[in-house]
Design a protein around this motif. Sequence first.
Motif, mmCIF file in Angstrom:
data_model
loop_
_atom_site.group_PDB
_atom_site.id
_atom_site.type_symbol
_atom_site.label_atom_id
_atom_site.label_comp_id
_atom_site.label_asym_id
_atom_site.label_seq_id
_atom_site.Cartn_x
_atom_site.Cartn_y
_atom_site.Cartn_z
ATOM 1 N N THR A 207 3.400 -5.164 7.067
ATOM 2 C CA THR A 207 4.581 -4.305 7.166
ATOM 3 C C THR A 207 5.749 -5.114 7.708
ATOM 4 O O THR A 207 5.568 -5.931 8.610
ATOM 5 C CB THR A 207 4.329 -3.115 8.110
ATOM 6 N N MET A 208 6.934 -4.882 7.138
ATOM 7 C CA MET A 208 8.175 -5.436 7.682
ATOM 8 C C MET A 208 9.132 -4.289 7.945
ATOM 9 O O MET A 208 9.289 -3.395 7.107
ATOM 10 C CB MET A 208 8.826 -6.414 6.703
ATOM 11 N N SER A 209 9.761 -4.297 9.114
ATOM 12 C CA SER A 209 10.830 -3.338 9.377
ATOM 13 C C SER A 209 12.133 -4.101 9.545
ATOM 14 O O SER A 209 12.158 -5.205 10.105
ATOM 15 C CB SER A 209 10.547 -2.512 10.644
ATOM 16 N N ALA A 210 13.215 -3.521 9.045
ATOM 17 C CA ALA A 210 14.537 -4.130 9.162
ATOM 18 C C ALA A 210 15.582 -3.060 8.872
ATOM 19 O O ALA A 210 15.424 -2.275 7.925
ATOM 20 C CB ALA A 210 14.706 -5.293 8.185
ATOM 21 N N GLY A 211 16.605 -3.006 9.683
ATOM 22 C CA GLY A 211 17.685 -2.066 9.450
ATOM 23 C C GLY A 211 17.238 -0.619 9.462
ATOM 24 O O GLY A 211 17.806 0.210 8.733
ATOM 25 N N GLY A 212 16.200 -0.314 10.254
ATOM 26 C CA GLY A 212 15.714 1.059 10.334
ATOM 27 C C GLY A 212 14.814 1.469 9.182
ATOM 28 O O GLY A 212 14.397 2.632 9.109
ATOM 29 N N ARG A 213 14.469 0.555 8.292
ATOM 30 C CA ARG A 213 13.588 0.858 7.160
ATOM 31 C C ARG A 213 12.326 0.005 7.261
ATOM 32 O O ARG A 213 12.355 -1.109 7.773
ATOM 33 C CB ARG A 213 14.314 0.596 5.836
ATOM 34 N N ARG A 214 11.222 0.546 6.749
ATOM 35 C CA ARG A 214 9.929 -0.120 6.854
ATOM 36 C C ARG A 214 9.343 -0.316 5.460
ATOM 37 O O ARG A 214 9.360 0.604 4.647
ATOM 38 C CB ARG A 214 8.995 0.695 7.753
ATOM 39 N N TYR A 215 8.832 -1.517 5.234
ATOM 40 C CA TYR A 215 8.392 -1.893 3.894
ATOM 41 C C TYR A 215 6.979 -2.456 3.914
ATOM 42 O O TYR A 215 6.595 -3.165 4.853
ATOM 43 C CB TYR A 215 9.295 -2.988 3.319
ATOM 44 N N LEU A 216 6.236 -2.187 2.840
ATOM 45 C CA LEU A 216 5.029 -2.936 2.549
ATOM 46 C C LEU A 216 5.472 -4.248 1.923
ATOM 47 O O LEU A 216 6.271 -4.259 0.988
ATOM 48 C CB LEU A 216 4.138 -2.172 1.571
ATOM 49 N N ILE A 217 4.977 -5.367 2.457
ATOM 50 C CA ILE A 217 5.283 -6.661 1.856
ATOM 51 C C ILE A 217 3.995 -7.312 1.369
ATOM 52 O O ILE A 217 2.917 -7.066 1.892
ATOM 53 C CB ILE A 217 6.000 -7.607 2.836
ATOM 54 N N GLN A 218 4.140 -8.143 0.342
ATOM 55 C CA GLN A 218 3.051 -8.988 -0.129
ATOM 56 C C GLN A 218 3.432 -10.425 0.164
ATOM 57 O O GLN A 218 4.515 -10.877 -0.224
ATOM 58 C CB GLN A 218 2.795 -8.803 -1.615
ATOM 59 N N GLY A 219 2.567 -11.147 0.873
ATOM 60 C CA GLY A 219 2.893 -12.499 1.283
ATOM 61 C C GLY A 219 2.034 -13.550 0.617
ATOM 62 O O GLY A 219 0.926 -13.274 0.146
ATOM 63 N N ASP A 220 2.566 -14.763 0.595
ATOM 64 C CA ASP A 220 1.852 -15.935 0.085
ATOM 65 C C ASP A 220 1.782 -16.933 1.233
ATOM 66 O O ASP A 220 2.794 -17.514 1.624
ATOM 67 C CB ASP A 220 2.615 -16.524 -1.105
ATOM 68 N N PHE A 221 0.599 -17.117 1.792
ATOM 69 C CA PHE A 221 0.454 -17.942 2.987
ATOM 70 C C PHE A 221 0.828 -19.397 2.701
ATOM 71 O O PHE A 221 1.547 -20.023 3.491
ATOM 72 C CB PHE A 221 -0.979 -17.854 3.510
ATOM 73 N N ALA A 222 0.364 -19.959 1.612
ATOM 74 C CA ALA A 222 0.622 -21.367 1.302
ATOM 75 C C ALA A 222 2.107 -21.617 1.051
ATOM 76 O O ALA A 222 2.657 -22.629 1.497
ATOM 77 C CB ALA A 222 -0.203 -21.804 0.094
ATOM 78 N N ALA A 223 2.757 -20.690 0.350
ATOM 79 C CA ALA A 223 4.176 -20.861 0.000
ATOM 80 C C ALA A 223 5.105 -20.420 1.112
ATOM 81 O O ALA A 223 6.315 -20.687 1.047
ATOM 82 C CB ALA A 223 4.491 -20.096 -1.289
ATOM 83 N N ARG A 224 4.594 -19.723 2.112
ATOM 84 C CA ARG A 224 5.410 -19.177 3.214
ATOM 85 C C ARG A 224 6.494 -18.243 2.679
ATOM 86 O O ARG A 224 7.652 -18.292 3.083
ATOM 87 C CB ARG A 224 6.047 -20.293 4.048
ATOM 88 N N THR A 225 6.099 -17.366 1.757
ATOM 89 C CA THR A 225 7.033 -16.409 1.183
ATOM 90 C C THR A 225 6.437 -15.008 1.226
ATOM 91 O O THR A 225 5.219 -14.838 1.361
ATOM 92 C CB THR A 225 7.368 -16.738 -0.283
ATOM 93 N N ALA A 226 7.302 -14.010 1.105
ATOM 94 C CA ALA A 226 6.857 -12.617 1.048
ATOM 95 C C ALA A 226 7.892 -11.817 0.280
ATOM 96 O O ALA A 226 9.080 -12.177 0.234
ATOM 97 C CB ALA A 226 6.685 -12.037 2.442
ATOM 98 N N ARG A 227 7.445 -10.704 -0.322
ATOM 99 C CA ARG A 227 8.367 -9.826 -1.055
ATOM 100 C C ARG A 227 8.038 -8.379 -0.738
ATOM 101 O O ARG A 227 6.881 -8.027 -0.500
ATOM 102 C CB ARG A 227 8.273 -10.062 -2.565
ATOM 103 N N THR A 228 9.065 -7.552 -0.724
ATOM 104 C CA THR A 228 8.854 -6.139 -0.443
ATOM 105 C C THR A 228 8.311 -5.433 -1.686
ATOM 106 O O THR A 228 8.665 -5.768 -2.811
ATOM 107 C CB THR A 228 10.150 -5.461 0.006
ATOM 108 N N LEU A 229 7.447 -4.438 -1.455
ATOM 109 C CA LEU A 229 6.844 -3.683 -2.556
ATOM 110 C C LEU A 229 7.198 -2.202 -2.521
ATOM 111 O O LEU A 229 7.453 -1.601 -3.566
ATOM 112 C CB LEU A 229 5.318 -3.817 -2.523
ATOM 113 N N LYS A 230 7.162 -1.600 -1.337
ATOM 114 C CA LYS A 230 7.351 -0.156 -1.241
ATOM 115 C C LYS A 230 7.768 0.205 0.177
ATOM 116 O O LYS A 230 7.328 -0.430 1.143
ATOM 117 C CB LYS A 230 6.040 0.571 -1.593
ATOM 118 N N GLU A 231 8.610 1.230 0.313
ATOM 119 C CA GLU A 231 9.044 1.676 1.634
ATOM 120 C C GLU A 231 8.047 2.647 2.264
ATOM 121 O O GLU A 231 7.220 3.260 1.579
ATOM 122 C CB GLU A 231 10.418 2.353 1.539
ATOM 123 N N ASN A 232 8.170 2.776 3.580
ATOM 124 C CA ASN A 232 7.407 3.730 4.389
ATOM 125 C C ASN A 232 5.904 3.510 4.281
ATOM 126 O O ASN A 232 5.119 4.454 4.174
ATOM 127 C CB ASN A 232 7.758 5.175 4.014
#
Length: 333
Positions: A207-232
């Motif tokens: 989960t990532m929260s930012a600006g009062g909104r909360r997101y499901l994120i999918q991360g890539d450990f090797a690449a050190r990246t993540a992307r949001t998928l869905k709120e709440n």
Amino acid sequence: MSALTARGRIVVASVSAVVLAAVAVGYIRFAAGRGSADPTVPTSAHGEPLDLRPGPRLLTVTDRHLATVPADDPTGERTISDVECVRAYAAAGTGVCLRPESQWAYRLVVLDERLRETRSFAIPGLPNRARVSASGRMVGWTTFVGGDSYNSGGFSTRTGILDTRTGTLVSSLEEFAVTRDGRSFRSVDANFWGVTFTRDDNAFYATMSAGGRRYLIQGDFAARTARTLKENVECPSLSPDGTRIAYKSAVDGDPTKGWRLSVLDLATMATTPLAETNSVDDQAAWLDDSTVAYTLRQADGRPDVWSVPADGAGTPRLLVPEAESPATLVPAG
């Protein structure tokens, strides 16, 4: 204690952050002052052999110690170890224990199947979540480093991941590059929590929260990246078959109103609210592909482990009284 009686004593989730903090601190002191588990709960003696090998058992934290119960009789006699943990989890013979060192200092300890320490290091803040990947290779954890409740606006978390095979340590997911709606995203108030791993030991959800909104994120450990998928979507837990995520969803998008335990289908992004209608402020754990377990606290702060079907049907069941941090040791099929 009947399930009905126990459910009647559960604290509702709309309690203010101040009261939640008082309950949490009170429980820590309550547990620290007891030399063994409550005598009303069937237990075996401290020090009796306990291991993390895969088998028909359920791991919990009982009275701040690692404990196991038979999977087919979780309310029966439990085996309690001398290993003290505030939060714990295990899979494939690897355990993670967030261990108190003093009143406000904690360490993360990686355990092998015989409960021997293989690595440990200090972690900042108050332990909150812990996870191990299905293979036992990856370990994730979350602590509160500011505030003490997800339903307040001033909390701050620290979430890290350790690759136990290579020794690679990411002490904070804030190091990752995040994209939202395909665009690079950064926020000074970003917080991450509740890691759950996929079977490839590289991809994960959190989960990532930012600006009062909360997101499901999918991360890539090797690449050190993540992307949001869905709120709440908070405190995700990936099903053994990798197709669904159990999570807590803020009621009306407002954490001060509590959370509804739900399941997300990753193929369709459809959400199914589960039959548990009490607020669940926990990272659920899958017992198998059809059942999830989670912790609810009684009015006096004592925890109980409950379970509920993952399809929205059925009714919640008291699984392990006066325990928390459930993790099945039954190997995934």
